[in-house]
Design an enzyme around this catalytic site. Structure first.
Site, PDB file in Angstrom:
ATOM      1  N   THR A 124      -1.013 -51.719 -17.852  1.00 42.89           N
ATOM      2  CA  THR A 124      -1.430 -50.370 -17.259  1.00 42.89           C
ATOM      3  C   THR A 124      -2.997 -50.131 -17.131  1.00 42.89           C
ATOM      4  O   THR A 124      -3.668 -50.623 -18.387  1.00 42.89           O
ATOM      5  CB  THR A 124      -0.678 -49.119 -17.704  1.00 42.89           C
ATOM      6  OG1 THR A 124      -1.279 -48.111 -17.205  1.00 42.89           O
ATOM      7  CG2 THR A 124      -0.873 -49.040 -19.206  1.00 42.89           C
ATOM      8  N   ASP A 125      -3.469 -49.480 -16.386  1.00 42.18           N
ATOM      9  CA  ASP A 125      -4.806 -49.041 -16.597  1.00 42.18           C
ATOM     10  C   ASP A 125      -5.354 -48.364 -17.481  1.00 42.18           C
ATOM     11  O   ASP A 125      -6.317 -48.055 -18.043  1.00 42.18           O
ATOM     12  CB  ASP A 125      -5.221 -48.436 -15.095  1.00 42.18           C
ATOM     13  CG  ASP A 125      -4.784 -47.259 -14.950  1.00 42.18           C
ATOM     14  OD1 ASP A 125      -3.686 -46.768 -15.514  1.00 42.18           O
ATOM     15  OD2 ASP A 125      -4.981 -46.347 -13.766  1.00 42.18           O
ATOM     16  N   GLU A 126      -4.036 -47.524 -18.123  1.00 43.45           N
ATOM     17  CA  GLU A 126      -4.294 -46.570 -19.260  1.00 43.45           C
ATOM     18  C   GLU A 126      -4.801 -47.259 -20.506  1.00 43.45           C
ATOM     19  O   GLU A 126      -5.312 -46.539 -21.515  1.00 43.45           O
ATOM     20  CB  GLU A 126      -3.155 -45.946 -19.617  1.00 43.45           C
ATOM     21  CG  GLU A 126      -2.597 -45.034 -18.455  1.00 43.45           C
ATOM     22  CD  GLU A 126      -1.816 -43.691 -18.762  1.00 43.45           C
ATOM     23  OE1 GLU A 126      -1.672 -43.339 -20.026  1.00 43.45           O
ATOM     24  OE2 GLU A 126      -1.250 -43.268 -18.047  1.00 43.45           O
ATOM     25  N   TYR A 148       1.764 -43.687 -25.658  1.00 41.31           N
ATOM     26  CA  TYR A 148       2.288 -44.573 -24.669  1.00 41.31           C
ATOM     27  C   TYR A 148       1.260 -45.889 -24.327  1.00 41.31           C
ATOM     28  O   TYR A 148       1.467 -46.887 -24.413  1.00 41.31           O
ATOM     29  CB  TYR A 148       2.307 -43.872 -23.304  1.00 41.31           C
ATOM     30  CG  TYR A 148       2.559 -44.718 -21.868  1.00 41.31           C
ATOM     31  CD1 TYR A 148       3.509 -45.501 -21.908  1.00 41.31           C
ATOM     32  CD2 TYR A 148       1.470 -44.776 -21.007  1.00 41.31           C
ATOM     33  CE1 TYR A 148       3.696 -46.425 -20.639  1.00 41.31           C
ATOM     34  CE2 TYR A 148       1.399 -45.535 -19.969  1.00 41.31           C
ATOM     35  CZ  TYR A 148       2.707 -46.424 -19.887  1.00 41.31           C
ATOM     36  OH  TYR A 148       2.540 -47.287 -18.798  1.00 41.31           O
ATOM     37  N   LYS A 152       1.186 -49.684 -24.926  1.00 43.94           N
ATOM     38  CA  LYS A 152       1.351 -50.613 -23.770  1.00 43.94           C
ATOM     39  C   LYS A 152       0.088 -51.591 -24.018  1.00 43.94           C
ATOM     40  O   LYS A 152       0.071 -52.765 -23.869  1.00 43.94           O
ATOM     41  CB  LYS A 152       0.911 -50.049 -22.506  1.00 43.94           C
ATOM     42  CG  LYS A 152       2.128 -49.336 -22.089  1.00 43.94           C
ATOM     43  CD  LYS A 152       3.212 -50.074 -21.401  1.00 43.94           C
ATOM     44  CE  LYS A 152       3.017 -51.112 -20.334  1.00 43.94           C
ATOM     45  NZ  LYS A 152       4.145 -51.769 -19.774  1.00 43.94           N
TER      46      LYS A 152
HETATM   47  P1  NAD Z   1      10.284 -46.502 -15.172  1.00 42.17           P
HETATM   48  O1  NAD Z   1      10.271 -45.207 -16.259  1.00 42.17           O
HETATM   49  O2  NAD Z   1      10.680 -45.859 -13.780  1.00 42.17           O
HETATM   50  O3  NAD Z   1      11.466 -47.511 -15.233  1.00 42.17           O
HETATM   51  C1  NAD Z   1      11.438 -48.206 -16.681  1.00 42.17           C
HETATM   52  C2  NAD Z   1      12.520 -48.836 -16.381  1.00 42.17           C
HETATM   53  O4  NAD Z   1      12.796 -49.843 -17.736  1.00 42.17           O
HETATM   54  C3  NAD Z   1      13.974 -48.231 -16.514  1.00 42.17           C
HETATM   55  O5  NAD Z   1      15.182 -49.024 -15.360  1.00 42.17           O
HETATM   56  C4  NAD Z   1      14.420 -48.328 -18.009  1.00 42.17           C
HETATM   57  O6  NAD Z   1      15.846 -48.409 -18.078  1.00 42.17           O
HETATM   58  C5  NAD Z   1      14.209 -49.875 -18.156  1.00 42.17           C
HETATM   59  N1  NAD Z   1      14.019 -50.083 -19.809  1.00 42.17           N
HETATM   60  C6  NAD Z   1      13.318 -48.997 -20.623  1.00 42.17           C
HETATM   61  N2  NAD Z   1      13.649 -49.404 -21.801  1.00 42.17           N
HETATM   62  C7  NAD Z   1      14.329 -50.453 -21.798  1.00 42.17           C
HETATM   63  C8  NAD Z   1      14.614 -51.695 -22.814  1.00 42.17           C
HETATM   64  N3  NAD Z   1      14.492 -51.490 -24.121  1.00 42.17           N
HETATM   65  N4  NAD Z   1      15.436 -52.759 -21.935  1.00 42.17           N
HETATM   66  C9  NAD Z   1      15.616 -52.805 -20.925  1.00 42.17           C
HETATM   67  N5  NAD Z   1      15.186 -52.045 -20.017  1.00 42.17           N
HETATM   68  C10 NAD Z   1      14.656 -50.922 -20.266  1.00 42.17           C
HETATM   69  O7  NAD Z   1       9.072 -47.087 -15.087  1.00 42.17           O
HETATM   70  P2  NAD Z   1       7.999 -47.489 -13.796  1.00 42.17           P
HETATM   71  O8  NAD Z   1       7.130 -46.420 -13.634  1.00 42.17           O
HETATM   72  O9  NAD Z   1       8.732 -48.170 -13.126  1.00 42.17           O
HETATM   73  O10 NAD Z   1       7.251 -48.546 -14.648  1.00 42.17           O
HETATM   74  C11 NAD Z   1       7.419 -49.973 -14.736  1.00 42.17           C
HETATM   75  C12 NAD Z   1       6.213 -50.730 -15.520  1.00 42.17           C
HETATM   76  O11 NAD Z   1       5.341 -50.513 -15.072  1.00 42.17           O
HETATM   77  C13 NAD Z   1       5.946 -50.178 -16.960  1.00 42.17           C
HETATM   78  O12 NAD Z   1       6.145 -51.413 -17.913  1.00 42.17           O
HETATM   79  C14 NAD Z   1       5.016 -49.322 -16.848  1.00 42.17           C
HETATM   80  O13 NAD Z   1       4.259 -49.165 -18.262  1.00 42.17           O
HETATM   81  C15 NAD Z   1       4.018 -50.058 -15.803  1.00 42.17           C
HETATM   82  N6  NAD Z   1       3.154 -49.251 -15.171  1.00 42.17           N
HETATM   83  C16 NAD Z   1       3.683 -47.990 -14.462  1.00 42.17           C
HETATM   84  C17 NAD Z   1       2.580 -47.228 -13.649  1.00 42.17           C
HETATM   85  C18 NAD Z   1       3.103 -46.040 -12.853  1.00 42.17           C
HETATM   86  O14 NAD Z   1       2.309 -45.197 -12.360  1.00 42.17           O
HETATM   87  N7  NAD Z   1       4.362 -45.591 -13.062  1.00 42.17           N
HETATM   88  C19 NAD Z   1       1.411 -47.594 -13.425  1.00 42.17           C
HETATM   89  C20 NAD Z   1       0.988 -48.818 -14.255  1.00 42.17           C
HETATM   90  C21 NAD Z   1       1.677 -49.564 -15.086  1.00 42.17           C
HETATM   91  O1  TDX Z   2       3.366 -31.806 -14.753  1.00 45.75           O
HETATM   92  C1  TDX Z   2       2.363 -32.490 -14.733  1.00 45.75           C
HETATM   93  N1  TDX Z   2       0.980 -31.952 -14.368  1.00 45.75           N
HETATM   94  C2  TDX Z   2      -0.118 -32.418 -14.373  1.00 45.75           C
HETATM   95  O2  TDX Z   2      -1.172 -32.016 -14.026  1.00 45.75           O
HETATM   96  C3  TDX Z   2       2.186 -33.811 -14.534  1.00 45.75           C
HETATM   97  C4  TDX Z   2       3.392 -34.530 -14.888  1.00 45.75           C
HETATM   98  C5  TDX Z   2       1.056 -34.545 -14.722  1.00 45.75           C
HETATM   99  N2  TDX Z   2      -0.095 -33.849 -14.582  1.00 45.75           N
HETATM  100  C6  TDX Z   2      -1.354 -34.701 -14.131  1.00 45.75           C
HETATM  101  C7  TDX Z   2      -1.581 -35.652 -15.534  1.00 45.75           C
HETATM  102  C8  TDX Z   2      -2.444 -36.801 -15.095  1.00 45.75           C
HETATM  103  O3  TDX Z   2      -3.814 -36.439 -15.046  1.00 45.75           O
HETATM  104  O4  TDX Z   2      -1.293 -35.627 -13.282  1.00 45.75           O
HETATM  105  C9  TDX Z   2      -1.779 -36.837 -13.716  1.00 45.75           C
HETATM  106  C10 TDX Z   2      -0.739 -37.783 -13.386  1.00 45.75           C
HETATM  107  O5  TDX Z   2       0.340 -37.652 -14.596  1.00 45.75           O
HETATM  108  P1  TDX Z   2       1.416 -38.658 -14.682  1.00 45.75           P
HETATM  109  O6  TDX Z   2       2.188 -38.525 -13.361  1.00 45.75           O
HETATM  110  O7  TDX Z   2       2.196 -38.291 -15.937  1.00 45.75           O
HETATM  111  O8  TDX Z   2       0.709 -40.220 -15.154  1.00 45.75           O
HETATM  112  P2  TDX Z   2      -0.250 -40.580 -16.034  1.00 45.75           P
HETATM  113  O9  TDX Z   2      -0.339 -39.812 -17.236  1.00 45.75           O
HETATM  114  O10 TDX Z   2      -1.658 -40.711 -15.261  1.00 45.75           O
HETATM  115  O11 TDX Z   2       0.327 -42.058 -16.175  1.00 45.75           O
HETATM  116  C11 TDX Z   2       0.685 -42.828 -15.129  1.00 45.75           C
HETATM  117  O12 TDX Z   2      -0.124 -43.983 -14.834  1.00 45.75           O
HETATM  118  C12 TDX Z   2      -0.014 -44.858 -15.595  1.00 45.75           C
HETATM  119  C13 TDX Z   2       2.254 -43.465 -15.488  1.00 45.75           C
HETATM  120  O13 TDX Z   2       3.031 -42.581 -15.664  1.00 45.75           O
HETATM  121  C14 TDX Z   2       2.230 -44.685 -16.307  1.00 45.75           C
HETATM  122  O14 TDX Z   2       3.380 -44.975 -16.726  1.00 45.75           O
HETATM  123  C15 TDX Z   2       1.294 -45.703 -15.919  1.00 45.75           C
HETATM  124  O15 TDX Z   2       1.025 -46.538 -16.721  1.00 45.75           O
END
Ligand code: NAD
Ligand code: TDX
Length: 350
Positions: A124-126, A148, A152
C-alpha cells in the site's frame, strides 16, 4: 495459468477476480483462499462463483496446511488477504500483525518450497508515510506511522527478502486509496455514501483537509492483471489514480452526486497520527505501459449509482450486523457527540 488469489472475497480481491476471469477467459483457473472475516462477503462473487475455472477455499493464510492445499498446482499467487482498516488497527487489534505479517510469511514459505512463476504482494502507499509536497517514488524510504501501515510494511519487506534471499519471483505493488463497488462501509467513500443516502451525519476527521489519491478499483484490478506478465521480479510498482483531493472536497462531491445538503458534514476529533497527505509517482508503471484511466468524477458517479442500486448488499451490514454496529459506536459515538459544523484541530504531526 492457475492463480491463487488470497482475500478474493473482499473489496479489491473480488473486483480483481472478476477482471481476470473476464480478460483471460479459459486461459486462467482461479483459486480463492479467504478466511471470510467481517470484511468479506461471498455475495461479492455471486456472478462468477459457478464458473468451472473458479474455486473457493475457506481458509486462513496463517494456516500452513490451508495454504499448502490452496497453492497445490498453482503457477502464480496474488496476495490481497489482509486486515485493512486503519481505524481498527488503532483499536489494538493483533490480527493486523498476524495476517499482514505472519500470513505473508506462511505464503512465501510455501511459494519458496513449491516454486511459482510470480508472487504479487499487494502492499500500500501507506508504507511511505506522509508527504507535504511532491510524490513518493518506489525509491522513497518507508515511514509507516500507524499499526496497519507498519504491518503492511513488514509484509512488503518480508516479500522482498524472499526475492533477495531465495530468488522467489516476488513483485510488490503499492496502490493509493481505492474506491468502487463492493467496498465495505467502513472506509471513507462507502461510509459517507451510505450515511448520506440515509441522511445520517458524515464524520469528517480533524479539519477535513487530509489529502488522498483516489484509484478506481477496476483500474487497480487491471494494473495487477497487467503486472502478472509485465512486472519484473524483485521490483516495486506504485499504482496511482491521478486524482488527489482533500477529504472535504471528496465529501462535497459525494453530497452533490446524491443531491444532499452540506449540513450533513460533521467535523469530529481526528484519527491519531493521521497521515496528512499521500501522493504517488506512478511513472515506473507508466513506462511499462500501464496508466489508470478513470477520472474521479465518472468513477464516483458509477460508485454512487452502485450503492443506490445495491441496498440489498450494504443494508444488512449497517442495520443487522451487531459487530458492525458495535464498531460504529466505538469509533464514532463520542466523536459525533462532540462534533461541530466547523473544522476541528488536525492531529499534531510528529
Ligand atoms: P478488504 O478488507 O475489503 O478485504 C480483505 C479480504 O481478506 C477479506 O475477504 C478477508 O476475509 C480476507 N482475509 C483477511 N484476513 C485473512 C486471512 N488471515 N486469511 C485469508 N483471508 C483473509 O480489503 P481490500 O480493501 O480489498 O484490500 C485488499 C488488499 O489491498 C489488502 O492487502 C490491502 O492492504 C491492499 N490495499 C488496499 C487499498 C484500499 O484502498 N482499500 C489500497 C492499497 C492497498
Ligand atoms: O469516518 C471517516 N472520516 C474521515 O475523515 C473515515 C473512515 C475516514 N476519514 C478520512 C481518513 C483519511 O484521511 O478519510 C481518509 C480516507 O480514510 P480511509 O477510507 O479509512 O482510508 P485510509 O486510511 O486513507 O487507508 C486506505 O488507503 C490505503 C485503505 O483503508 C487502506 O487499506 C489502504 O492501504
Amino acid at each position: 495459468m492457475k492463480l491463487l488469489v488470497t482475500g478474493g472475497s473482499g473489496f479489491i480481491g473480488s473486483n480483481f477476480i472478476r477482471q481476470i476471469l473476464e480478460s483471460r477467459g479459459d486461459g486462467v483457473r482461479v483459486v480463492n483462499l479467504d478466511k471470510l472475516t467481517y470484511a468479506a462477503n461471498p455475495a461479492n462473487l455471486a456472478d462468477v462463483d459457478q464458473r468451472p475455472n473458479y474455486q473457493f477455499i475457506h481458509g486462513d493464510i496463517t494456516d500452513p496446511e490451508a495454504v499448502r492445499t490452496a497453492m497445490e498446482g498453482c503457477t502464480d499467487v496474488v496476495n490481497f488477504a489482509a486486515e485493512t482498516h486503519v481505524d481498527r488497527s488503532l483499536l489494538g487489534d493483533a490480527s493486523f500483525i498476524e495476517t499482514d505479517v505472519r500470513g505473508v510469511f506462511v505464503l512465501l514459505e510455501e511459494a519458496r518450497k513449491r516454486g511459482v512463476r510470480r508472487f504479487i504482494q499487494i502492499s500500500t502507499d501507506e508504507v511511505y508515510g506522509t508527504i507535504a509536497e511532491g510524490s513518493f517514488t518506489e525509491e522513497s524510504p518507508l515511514n509507516p506511522r500507524n499499526p496497519y501501515s507498519a504491518s503492511k510494511a513488514g509484509g512488503d519487506r518480508l516479500a522482498y527478502s524472499y526475492w533477495a534471499s531465495y530468488g522467489v519471483p516476488v513483485v510488490i505493488t503499492r496502490a493509493s486509496n481505492n474506491y468502487g463497488p463492493y467496498q465495505y462501509p467502513e472506509k471513507l467513500i462507502p461510509l459517507f455514501v451510505t450515511n448520506a443516502i440515509d441522511d445520517q451525519p458524515l464524520p469528517l476527521y480533524g479539519d477535513g483537509r487530509n489529502v488522498r489519491d483516489w484509484l478506481y478499483v477496476r483500474d487497480h484490478a487491471a494494473a495487477i492483471d497487467f503486472l502478472l506478465d509485465a512486472g519484473e521480479p524483485g521490483e516495486v510498482y506504485n499504482i496511482a489514480g491521478g486524482n488527489e483531493a482533500e477529504n472535504i472536497e471528496i465529501t462535497r462531491q459525494v453530497l452533490r452526486e446524491l443531491k444532499k445538503p452540506e449540513s450533513l458534514i460533521r467535523f469530529v476529533n481526528d484519527r491519531p497520527g493521521h497521515d496528512r497527505r499521500y501522493s504517488l509517482d506512478a511513472s515506473k508503471l507508466a513506462r511499462l505501459g500501464f496508466a489508470s484511466r478513470t477520472a474521479f468524477q465518472s468513477g464516483l458517479s458509477e460508485t454512487v449509482a452502485w450503492y443506490r442500486n445495491r441496498e440489498d448488499w450494504w443494508r444488512p451490514v449497517k442495520e443487522k450486523d451487531a459487530a458492525y454496529r458495535e464498531y460504529y459506536r466505538t469509533q464514532y459515538g463520542d466523536r459525533l457527540a462532540t462534533s461541530s459544523a466547523t473544522a476541528k484541530e488536525p492531529a499534531g504531526r510528529r
